[in-house]
Design a protein around this motif. Structure first.
Motif, PDB file in Angstrom:
ATOM      1  N   VAL A 177       1.510   6.637  -6.479  1.00  0.00           N
ATOM      2  CA  VAL A 177       0.445   7.284  -7.197  1.00  0.00           C
ATOM      3  C   VAL A 177       1.306   8.943  -6.780  1.00  0.00           C
ATOM      4  O   VAL A 177       0.889   9.878  -7.900  1.00  0.00           O
ATOM      5  CB  VAL A 177      -1.139   7.083  -6.333  1.00  0.00           C
ATOM      6  N   VAL A 178       1.571   9.291  -5.947  1.00  0.00           N
ATOM      7  CA  VAL A 178       2.395  10.508  -5.468  1.00  0.00           C
ATOM      8  C   VAL A 178       2.696  10.940  -6.836  1.00  0.00           C
ATOM      9  O   VAL A 178       2.914  12.412  -7.409  1.00  0.00           O
ATOM     10  CB  VAL A 178       2.778  10.696  -4.025  1.00  0.00           C
ATOM     11  N   ILE A 179       3.627  10.654  -7.198  1.00  0.00           N
ATOM     12  CA  ILE A 179       4.931  10.618  -8.036  1.00  0.00           C
ATOM     13  C   ILE A 179       4.409  11.057  -9.641  1.00  0.00           C
ATOM     14  O   ILE A 179       4.777  11.647 -10.162  1.00  0.00           O
ATOM     15  CB  ILE A 179       6.149   9.614  -7.943  1.00  0.00           C
ATOM     16  N   THR A 180       3.375  10.414  -9.948  1.00  0.00           N
ATOM     17  CA  THR A 180       2.594  10.844 -10.752  1.00  0.00           C
ATOM     18  C   THR A 180       2.088  11.587 -11.091  1.00  0.00           C
ATOM     19  O   THR A 180       1.636  12.454 -12.246  1.00  0.00           O
ATOM     20  CB  THR A 180       1.221   9.232 -10.946  1.00  0.00           C
ATOM     21  N   ILE A 181       1.046  11.385  -9.970  1.00  0.00           N
ATOM     22  CA  ILE A 181       0.257  13.174  -9.507  1.00  0.00           C
ATOM     23  C   ILE A 181       1.467  14.458  -9.785  1.00  0.00           C
ATOM     24  O   ILE A 181       1.012  15.529 -10.437  1.00  0.00           O
ATOM     25  CB  ILE A 181      -0.333  13.063  -8.508  1.00  0.00           C
ATOM     26  N   ILE A 182       2.539  14.408  -9.246  1.00  0.00           N
ATOM     27  CA  ILE A 182       3.232  15.201  -9.229  1.00  0.00           C
ATOM     28  C   ILE A 182       4.181  15.456 -10.932  1.00  0.00           C
ATOM     29  O   ILE A 182       4.146  16.856 -11.789  1.00  0.00           O
ATOM     30  CB  ILE A 182       4.599  15.297  -8.186  1.00  0.00           C
ATOM     31  N   GLY A 183       4.118  14.584 -11.334  1.00  0.00           N
ATOM     32  CA  GLY A 183       4.872  14.471 -12.813  1.00  0.00           C
ATOM     33  C   GLY A 183       3.767  14.981 -13.751  1.00  0.00           C
ATOM     34  O   GLY A 183       4.266  15.803 -15.388  1.00  0.00           O
ATOM     35  N   MET A 184       2.473  14.678 -12.980  1.00  0.00           N
ATOM     36  CA  MET A 184       1.243  15.075 -14.088  1.00  0.00           C
ATOM     37  C   MET A 184       1.082  16.581 -14.072  1.00  0.00           C
ATOM     38  O   MET A 184       1.221  17.495 -15.080  1.00  0.00           O
ATOM     39  CB  MET A 184       0.427  14.911 -13.810  1.00  0.00           C
ATOM     40  N   LEU A 185       1.369  17.346 -12.990  1.00  0.00           N
ATOM     41  CA  LEU A 185       1.461  18.434 -12.619  1.00  0.00           C
ATOM     42  C   LEU A 185       2.470  19.224 -12.962  1.00  0.00           C
ATOM     43  O   LEU A 185       2.108  20.480 -13.920  1.00  0.00           O
ATOM     44  CB  LEU A 185       1.429  18.560 -11.299  1.00  0.00           C
ATOM     45  N   ILE A 186       3.448  19.174 -12.751  1.00  0.00           N
ATOM     46  CA  ILE A 186       4.905  19.605 -13.572  1.00  0.00           C
ATOM     47  C   ILE A 186       4.569  19.750 -15.442  1.00  0.00           C
ATOM     48  O   ILE A 186       4.625  20.799 -15.956  1.00  0.00           O
ATOM     49  CB  ILE A 186       6.060  18.733 -13.718  1.00  0.00           C
ATOM     50  N   VAL A 187       3.907  18.931 -16.148  1.00  0.00           N
ATOM     51  CA  VAL A 187       3.864  18.308 -17.825  1.00  0.00           C
ATOM     52  C   VAL A 187       2.647  19.996 -17.351  1.00  0.00           C
ATOM     53  O   VAL A 187       2.740  20.430 -18.325  1.00  0.00           O
ATOM     54  CB  VAL A 187       3.702  17.461 -18.111  1.00  0.00           C
ATOM     55  N   PHE A 188       1.775  19.360 -16.802  1.00  0.00           N
ATOM     56  CA  PHE A 188       0.752  20.812 -16.826  1.00  0.00           C
ATOM     57  C   PHE A 188       0.793  22.022 -16.689  1.00  0.00           C
ATOM     58  O   PHE A 188       0.372  22.750 -17.621  1.00  0.00           O
ATOM     59  CB  PHE A 188      -0.611  20.073 -16.360  1.00  0.00           C
TER      60      PHE A 188
ATOM     61  N   GLU B 158       1.244  -0.859   0.463  1.00  0.00           N
ATOM     62  CA  GLU B 158      -0.238   0.200   0.175  1.00  0.00           C
ATOM     63  C   GLU B 158       0.306   1.436   0.285  1.00  0.00           C
ATOM     64  O   GLU B 158       0.536   2.615  -1.151  1.00  0.00           O
ATOM     65  CB  GLU B 158      -0.608  -0.483   1.294  1.00  0.00           C
ATOM     66  N   SER B 159       1.506   1.642   0.279  1.00  0.00           N
ATOM     67  CA  SER B 159       2.789   2.162   1.139  1.00  0.00           C
ATOM     68  C   SER B 159       3.327   2.783  -0.480  1.00  0.00           C
ATOM     69  O   SER B 159       3.919   4.236  -1.201  1.00  0.00           O
ATOM     70  CB  SER B 159       3.963   2.368   1.107  1.00  0.00           C
ATOM     71  N   LEU B 160       3.900   1.264  -2.025  1.00  0.00           N
ATOM     72  CA  LEU B 160       4.480   1.656  -2.066  1.00  0.00           C
ATOM     73  C   LEU B 160       3.664   2.151  -3.476  1.00  0.00           C
ATOM     74  O   LEU B 160       3.432   2.838  -4.246  1.00  0.00           O
ATOM     75  CB  LEU B 160       5.041  -0.039  -2.872  1.00  0.00           C
ATOM     76  N   ILE B 161       2.334   2.204  -3.762  1.00  0.00           N
ATOM     77  CA  ILE B 161       1.502   2.247  -4.412  1.00  0.00           C
ATOM     78  C   ILE B 161       0.886   4.081  -3.964  1.00  0.00           C
ATOM     79  O   ILE B 161       1.377   4.066  -4.974  1.00  0.00           O
ATOM     80  CB  ILE B 161       0.187   1.987  -4.452  1.00  0.00           C
TER      81      ILE B 161
END
Length: 77
Positions: free
Chosen positions: A11-22, A4-7
């Motif tokens: 998810v946090v890293i994915t959201i941060i990456g998408m926000l940086i691209v946005f 659960e911690s890894l997931i």
């Protein structure tokens, strides 16, 4: 580390990456608008020269005539 911690970390890293691209895309669109405005302003001081359409059309017509004559010559062989 649990699954659960890894997931959650993924998810946090994915959201941060998408926000940086946005944010990058928003900045890029803003810069494009600024550059478009700058080009309009500079166009007043440095106008582009416009080619004569009649001369260009005559050159195009002569090239078309040469291409047609060449095609017909090679077609008859």
């Amino acid at each position: 580390m649990s699954a659960e911690s890894l997931i959650m970390q993924s998810v946090v890293i994915t959201i941060i990456g998408m926000l940086i691209v946005f944010v990058f895309l928003i900045i890029m669109v803003g810069m494009m608008h600024v550059l478009a405005w700058l080009v309009k302003v500079l166009e007043k001081y440095f106008p582009q020269t416009v080619a004569q359409p009649a001369a260009a059309a005559a050159a195009d017509n002569s090239l078309i005539a040469i291409a047609i004559a060449t095609a017909k010559r090679f077609q008859s062989k």
